[in-house]
Structures are given as structure tokens and as C-alpha cells.
Enzyme design. Structure first.
Site, PDB file in Angstrom:
ATOM      1  N   LYS A  13     -19.671  62.112 119.835  1.00 19.08           N
ATOM      2  CA  LYS A  13     -20.558  63.039 120.542  1.00 19.08           C
ATOM      3  C   LYS A  13     -21.874  62.371 120.940  1.00 19.08           C
ATOM      4  O   LYS A  13     -22.354  62.572 122.049  1.00 19.08           O
ATOM      5  CB  LYS A  13     -20.889  64.272 119.678  1.00 19.08           C
ATOM      6  CG  LYS A  13     -19.700  65.074 119.209  1.00 19.08           C
ATOM      7  CD  LYS A  13     -20.130  66.354 118.502  1.00 19.08           C
ATOM      8  CE  LYS A  13     -21.018  66.136 117.296  1.00 19.08           C
ATOM      9  NZ  LYS A  13     -20.394  65.449 116.150  1.00 19.08           N
ATOM     10  N   ARG A  92     -24.004  74.112 114.234  1.00 22.37           N
ATOM     11  CA  ARG A  92     -23.046  73.675 113.219  1.00 22.37           C
ATOM     12  C   ARG A  92     -22.562  74.840 112.361  1.00 22.37           C
ATOM     13  O   ARG A  92     -21.721  74.637 111.489  1.00 22.37           O
ATOM     14  CB  ARG A  92     -23.712  72.640 112.314  1.00 22.37           C
ATOM     15  CG  ARG A  92     -23.339  71.188 112.639  1.00 22.37           C
ATOM     16  CD  ARG A  92     -24.152  70.314 111.709  1.00 22.37           C
ATOM     17  NE  ARG A  92     -23.627  69.025 111.429  1.00 22.37           N
ATOM     18  CZ  ARG A  92     -24.015  67.907 112.028  1.00 22.37           C
ATOM     19  NH1 ARG A  92     -24.873  67.934 113.011  1.00 22.37           N
ATOM     20  NH2 ARG A  92     -23.526  66.746 111.634  1.00 22.37           N
ATOM     21  N   ARG A 131     -19.433  52.600 112.154  1.00 24.98           N
ATOM     22  CA  ARG A 131     -20.528  52.918 113.086  1.00 24.98           C
ATOM     23  C   ARG A 131     -21.801  52.139 112.753  1.00 24.98           C
ATOM     24  O   ARG A 131     -22.140  51.958 111.589  1.00 24.98           O
ATOM     25  CB  ARG A 131     -20.821  54.420 113.019  1.00 24.98           C
ATOM     26  CG  ARG A 131     -21.983  54.837 113.894  1.00 24.98           C
ATOM     27  CD  ARG A 131     -21.944  56.276 114.202  1.00 24.98           C
ATOM     28  NE  ARG A 131     -22.276  57.114 113.060  1.00 24.98           N
ATOM     29  CZ  ARG A 131     -22.294  58.453 113.135  1.00 24.98           C
ATOM     30  NH1 ARG A 131     -21.986  59.057 114.267  1.00 24.98           N
ATOM     31  NH2 ARG A 131     -22.594  59.168 112.075  1.00 24.98           N
ATOM     32  N   ARG A 164     -26.005  53.745 108.809  1.00 26.25           N
ATOM     33  CA  ARG A 164     -26.647  54.912 108.207  1.00 26.25           C
ATOM     34  C   ARG A 164     -26.186  55.082 106.763  1.00 26.25           C
ATOM     35  O   ARG A 164     -25.028  54.864 106.453  1.00 26.25           O
ATOM     36  CB  ARG A 164     -26.276  56.172 108.996  1.00 26.25           C
ATOM     37  CG  ARG A 164     -27.090  56.348 110.257  1.00 26.25           C
ATOM     38  CD  ARG A 164     -26.557  57.421 111.154  1.00 26.25           C
ATOM     39  NE  ARG A 164     -26.176  58.669 110.488  1.00 26.25           N
ATOM     40  CZ  ARG A 164     -25.767  59.755 111.139  1.00 26.25           C
ATOM     41  NH1 ARG A 164     -25.712  59.749 112.461  1.00 26.25           N
ATOM     42  NH2 ARG A 164     -25.434  60.844 110.497  1.00 26.25           N
ATOM     43  N   ARG A 175     -19.467  64.913 103.899  1.00 29.10           N
ATOM     44  CA  ARG A 175     -19.790  65.450 105.240  1.00 29.10           C
ATOM     45  C   ARG A 175     -18.560  66.096 105.871  1.00 29.10           C
ATOM     46  O   ARG A 175     -18.666  67.105 106.561  1.00 29.10           O
ATOM     47  CB  ARG A 175     -20.324  64.325 106.142  1.00 29.10           C
ATOM     48  CG  ARG A 175     -21.736  63.916 105.747  1.00 29.10           C
ATOM     49  CD  ARG A 175     -22.096  62.594 106.377  1.00 29.10           C
ATOM     50  NE  ARG A 175     -22.356  62.701 107.796  1.00 29.10           N
ATOM     51  CZ  ARG A 175     -22.255  61.680 108.643  1.00 29.10           C
ATOM     52  NH1 ARG A 175     -21.876  60.497 108.210  1.00 29.10           N
ATOM     53  NH2 ARG A 175     -22.519  61.853 109.909  1.00 29.10           N
TER      54      ARG A 175
HETATM   55  P1  AMP Z   1     -25.571  63.996 112.411  1.00 27.99           P
HETATM   56  O1  AMP Z   1     -26.385  62.821 112.822  1.00 27.99           O
HETATM   57  O2  AMP Z   1     -25.359  64.990 113.505  1.00 27.99           O
HETATM   58  O3  AMP Z   1     -24.274  63.599 111.741  1.00 27.99           O
HETATM   59  O4  AMP Z   1     -26.424  64.764 111.293  1.00 27.99           O
HETATM   60  C1  AMP Z   1     -26.810  64.118 110.082  1.00 27.99           C
HETATM   61  C2  AMP Z   1     -27.126  65.168 109.013  1.00 27.99           C
HETATM   62  O5  AMP Z   1     -28.215  65.994 109.459  1.00 27.99           O
HETATM   63  C3  AMP Z   1     -25.999  66.148 108.734  1.00 27.99           C
HETATM   64  O6  AMP Z   1     -25.058  65.630 107.801  1.00 27.99           O
HETATM   65  C4  AMP Z   1     -26.783  67.342 108.180  1.00 27.99           C
HETATM   66  O7  AMP Z   1     -27.194  67.122 106.855  1.00 27.99           O
HETATM   67  C5  AMP Z   1     -28.027  67.346 109.050  1.00 27.99           C
HETATM   68  N1  AMP Z   1     -27.851  68.179 110.276  1.00 27.99           N
HETATM   69  C6  AMP Z   1     -27.801  67.741 111.561  1.00 27.99           C
HETATM   70  N2  AMP Z   1     -27.641  68.769 112.425  1.00 27.99           N
HETATM   71  C7  AMP Z   1     -27.589  69.884 111.657  1.00 27.99           C
HETATM   72  C8  AMP Z   1     -27.398  71.262 111.959  1.00 27.99           C
HETATM   73  N3  AMP Z   1     -27.237  71.703 113.224  1.00 27.99           N
HETATM   74  N4  AMP Z   1     -27.379  72.142 110.912  1.00 27.99           N
HETATM   75  C9  AMP Z   1     -27.552  71.723 109.632  1.00 27.99           C
HETATM   76  N5  AMP Z   1     -27.709  70.436 109.283  1.00 27.99           N
HETATM   77  C10 AMP Z   1     -27.741  69.511 110.277  1.00 27.99           C
END
Ligand code: AMP
Length: 218
Positions: A13, A92, A131, A164, A175
Site C-alpha cells: 500500500k 483500520r 522490507r 523497521r 501485527r
Molecule cells: P503501518 O506503518 O501502517 O504498518 O503502521 C504501523 C503501526 O502504527 C501499526 O502497527 C499500528 O500500531 C499503528 N497504526 C497505524 N495506523 C493506524 C490506525 N489507522 N489505527 C490504529 N493504529 C495505527
């Protein structure tokens, strides 16, 4: 144009959001990137979010919804929803999805496309563990599927690439559990909308770009 990208972490994404933002002149809003920045800067939002992000859980809805409101609402932000926004990693949960609809409708706007990146779970694990992300501009790579020209160096800005913390195996498992429990149900919700589109996220990156670009009329 308002676009929402849906799907598990590691399905590409972020890569497509960066491409589509450039291609269609949209503002890309990645909640994960914003949270990582807030944590790095030690802000009060960052302090509240850190334990959820590092453990692979979800940051509470009220925090996320306020964060998004701060970016799309208010006089200084309204032009964004007029020119266009692409959401990556948001919504989410169902309550985030409903809050987004409400916010957009109060701005006289609505979702034009919700694109679901579908990928089998074993592929997701492979994607996440390979990644790499640019420290400076956030561009994402994969050691096998989307490698930078020079190992460890961002092809876009020359920044150093890193892995990361939450892309390490223990946290990846957590996750994915969080995704299956809290986020997968919203796919069902969006799949009933006429603006819904599903793409095979394991397809070639350029073919996905072309498919989405065509659907968006570019
Ligand atoms: P991502 O980079 O999108 O994988 O997000 C990394 C982390 O940020 C996730 O594992 C969540 O802990 C938090 N996070 C990101 N977006 C959201 C969201 N819309 N709602 C809740 N937690 C979020």
C-alpha cells in the site's frame, strides 16, 4: 479525489500510495508514518502511541481519528480534500471507517475509491521481513522484490535504508493477528460499496500501478 488503501501490512500500500500521490497530485496521508515521526520527535502523541506501535497493536481509535481530523479539517486543510487525499493505513477499524465518512461528508466530500490489496498470509510475512525503508524520505523497498539500485541506499533521495523494528518476526506475527481481528472485518464493509476495488497485491508492482491508474482515469 479521495482514495483509501486497504489491506494487511506488507501488501504494498505504501509503495502505491507514494506513486499515486505523485501521479495524481494527491496528498498521501500514512497514519503509520505520522505515528513513527511523532514517536521519533518524542511528542505527547508519540508518547501515547509508542507502546501500541512497538507491540504490534492498534493505537486507540480516538487518538487516530483526532490525528486525521487535524490533517483534513480546518480552514488551512480544506483545500486538501478538494485537490485530493490518499489514505494509507487508515481506516483500520469499523469505527475509524465510520468516522472518516462522517468527516468527509461534513466537508462536502466522500470516498471515490477504496482499494483492497489482497495477498496470502505467507507472502505477507515474506514481504514484511524483507522490507527496508528510507530514513529520510520514507520510500519503501524490498530486498528481493523492489531492491534499491545501490544496497542500503535510497534511489530517490540518497538516504540510508533501515529495517523497521516492527518488521522483525515476533512483532510481524502480532501485527497480523491484530489485522485479522480488527481490520479484516472492514474489508467486508467496503466490499459492498460501489467504489470498492480489489487488486492482487502479489502481482508485479508496475502492473498494479497500471491497473489502479487506469481505474482512476489517468
Ligand atoms: P503501518 O506503518 O501502517 O504498518 O503502521 C504501523 C503501526 O502504527 C501499526 O502497527 C499500528 O500500531 C499503528 N497504526 C497505524 N495506523 C493506524 C490506525 N489507522 N489505527 C490504529 N493504529 C495505527
Amino acid at each position: 479525489m479521495i482514495i483509501v488503501l486497504l489491506g494487511a501490512p506488507g501488501t504494498g500500500k505504501g509503495t502505491q500510495a507514494q506513486f499515486l500521490a505523485r501521479r495524481f497530485d494527491l496528498e498521501a496521508i500514512s497514519t503509520g508514518d505520522i505515528l513513527r515521526q511523532e514517536i521519533k520527535n518524542g511528542t505527547s502523541l508519540g508518547k501515547k502511541a509508542e507502546k501500541f506501535v512497538t507491540s504490534g497493536g492498534l493505537v486507540p481509535d480516538d487518538i487516530i481519528i483526532d490525528m486525521i481530523r487535524g490533517r483534513i479539517d480546518g480552514p488551512e486543510n480544506r483545500s486538501r480534500t478538494r485537490t485530493g487525499v490518499i489514505f494509507d493505513g487508515f481506516p483500520r477499524t469499523l469505527s475509524q471507517a465510520k468516522a472518516l465518512e462522517k468527516m468527509l461528508s461534513s466537508l462536502g466530500s466522500g470516498i471515490d475509491r477504496a482499494i483492497y490489496f489482497h495477498m496470502p498470509e505467507e507472502r505477507i510475512i515474506e514481504r514484511l521481513s524483507g522490507r527496508r525503508v528510507c530514513t529520510d524520505c520514507g520510500e519503501t523497498y524490498h530486498v528481493v522484490y523492489n531492491p534499491p539500485k545501490e544496497v542500503g541506499v535510497c534511489g530517490k533521495c540518497g538516504g540510508a535504508l533501515y529495517q523497521r523494528e516492527d518488521d522483525k518476526p515476533e512483532i510481524i506475527r502480532q501485527r497480523l493477528q491484530t489485522y485479522n481481528r480488527d481490520t479484516a472485518p472492514i474489508i467486508d464493509y467496503y466490499s459492498k460499496k460501489d467504489y470498492y476495488l480489489q487488486v492482487d497485491a502479489y502481482d508485479d508492482i508496475d502492473r498494479i500501478k497500471e491497473k489502479i491508474t487506469r481505474v482512476l482515469g489517468g
